[in-house]
Design an enzyme around this catalytic site. Structure first.
Site, PDB file in Angstrom:
ATOM      1  N   LYS A  12     -65.332  29.478  57.410  1.00 46.06           N
ATOM      2  CA  LYS A  12     -64.638  28.199  57.240  1.00 46.06           C
ATOM      3  C   LYS A  12     -63.144  28.374  57.464  1.00 46.06           C
ATOM      4  O   LYS A  12     -62.514  27.596  58.160  1.00 46.06           O
ATOM      5  CB  LYS A  12     -64.782  27.717  55.780  1.00 46.06           C
ATOM      6  CG  LYS A  12     -65.968  26.888  55.476  1.00 46.06           C
ATOM      7  CD  LYS A  12     -65.784  26.386  54.038  1.00 46.06           C
ATOM      8  CE  LYS A  12     -67.047  25.811  53.483  1.00 46.06           C
ATOM      9  NZ  LYS A  12     -66.890  25.373  52.092  1.00 46.06           N
ATOM     10  N   ASP A  76     -66.034  21.083  51.015  1.00 44.00           N
ATOM     11  CA  ASP A  76     -67.416  21.280  50.574  1.00 44.00           C
ATOM     12  C   ASP A  76     -68.308  20.706  51.658  1.00 44.00           C
ATOM     13  O   ASP A  76     -68.100  19.580  52.108  1.00 44.00           O
ATOM     14  CB  ASP A  76     -67.708  20.620  49.225  1.00 44.00           C
ATOM     15  CG  ASP A  76     -68.983  21.208  48.637  1.00 44.00           C
ATOM     16  OD1 ASP A  76     -68.942  22.368  48.162  1.00 44.00           O
ATOM     17  OD2 ASP A  76     -70.041  20.536  48.691  1.00 44.00           O
ATOM     18  N   TYR A 161     -75.364  28.342  59.443  1.00 43.59           N
ATOM     19  CA  TYR A 161     -76.508  27.732  60.114  1.00 43.59           C
ATOM     20  C   TYR A 161     -76.246  27.389  61.592  1.00 43.59           C
ATOM     21  O   TYR A 161     -77.099  26.769  62.230  1.00 43.59           O
ATOM     22  CB  TYR A 161     -76.930  26.460  59.360  1.00 43.59           C
ATOM     23  CG  TYR A 161     -77.410  26.722  57.945  1.00 43.59           C
ATOM     24  CD1 TYR A 161     -78.711  27.195  57.705  1.00 43.59           C
ATOM     25  CD2 TYR A 161     -76.581  26.515  56.849  1.00 43.59           C
ATOM     26  CE1 TYR A 161     -79.151  27.444  56.409  1.00 43.59           C
ATOM     27  CE2 TYR A 161     -77.015  26.761  55.550  1.00 43.59           C
ATOM     28  CZ  TYR A 161     -78.301  27.223  55.337  1.00 43.59           C
ATOM     29  OH  TYR A 161     -78.731  27.465  54.054  1.00 43.59           O
TER      30      TYR A 161
END
Ligand code: ITT
Length: 203
Positions: A12, A76, A161
């Site tokens: 991230k 998030d 993912y």
């Protein structure tokens, strides 16, 4: 303006540094700012969990006397698979265990959709960005990135993912696409753009 980013996820953080305008923002990770505590993500929505992260880190910074003005920001996010009723959703990081390799998690989702036609393989990444400004006010943004569950995990770009997230319009998984494509079109890119607009309107 300094942004202290409340994430421990290196994938991230790399994307966030690439997406946010480096001429306007100095991005400092929570670790670089001295935070090494636990954050208990017990919210029921992406927004709640993103706010828990920024509030926890801001409290630490204020108590530690961290110098200067800064915005605390957090992300998030999660993967929602339609055929699995929206799972893993806000539990994406914890799905099948936090330490289980993504090669296994990705294959498990592909196996769960064995024989399911493409029309029923819809999936999306969701991202909520939360911010706390120097005056203590809070804002959140949210964006999505649509795709389908791939028949085979492929590619090495990105993280998590991405190898099982197939973009039909690109004939490739997210992990096979150039990083620049994801950083322009992803849930994170779009939620961060909204955050940048909010900041621009304030300063
Ligand atoms: P922080 O809370 O420290 O930021 P985390 O990984 O625990 O790190 P989240 O609770 O927001 O973050 O969980 C997000 C999970 O969703 C992440 O670990 C991946 O499994 C998945 N995910 C989110 N965005 C993704 C992306 O762009 N590509 C692949 N997987 C993604």
């Amino acid at each position: 303006m300094k942004i202290i980013f409340a994430t421990g996820n290196k994938g991230k953080l790399a994307e966030i540094r690439a997406i946010l305008d480096s001429d306007r923002f100095e991005i400092i990770s929570m670790k670089e700012a001295g935070f090494s505590g636990e954050i208990v993500e017990d919210g029921t929505t992406y927004e709640e969990n993103a706010l828990i992260k920024v509030r926890t880190v801001r409290k630490y910074l204020l108590e530690a006397g961290y110098p200067g003005e800064y915005i605390v920001m957090a992300d998030d996010s999660g993967l929602e698979v339609d055929y699995l009723g929206g799972k893993p959703g806000i539990y994406s990081a914890r799905y099948m265990g936090e330490d289980t390799p993504y090669s296994i998690k990705n294959q498990a989702i592909i196996d769960a959709l064995d024989g399911v036609p493409d029309e029923q393989r819809g999936a999306r990444f969701v991202c909520s960005i939360a911010m706390i400004f120097p005056d203590g006010s809070e804002k959140t943004t949210r964006a999505t990135y649509e795709g389908i569950v791939a028949h085979e995990a492929k590619g090495t770009n990105g993280f998590g993912y991405d190898p099982m997230f197939y973009l039909p319009q690109c004939n490739a998984t997210d992990a096979e696409m150039p990083i620049e494509f994801k950083n322009k079109n992803s849930h994170r890119a779009k939620a961060l753009k909204q955050a940048e607009e909010i900041i621009a309107a304030m300063y």
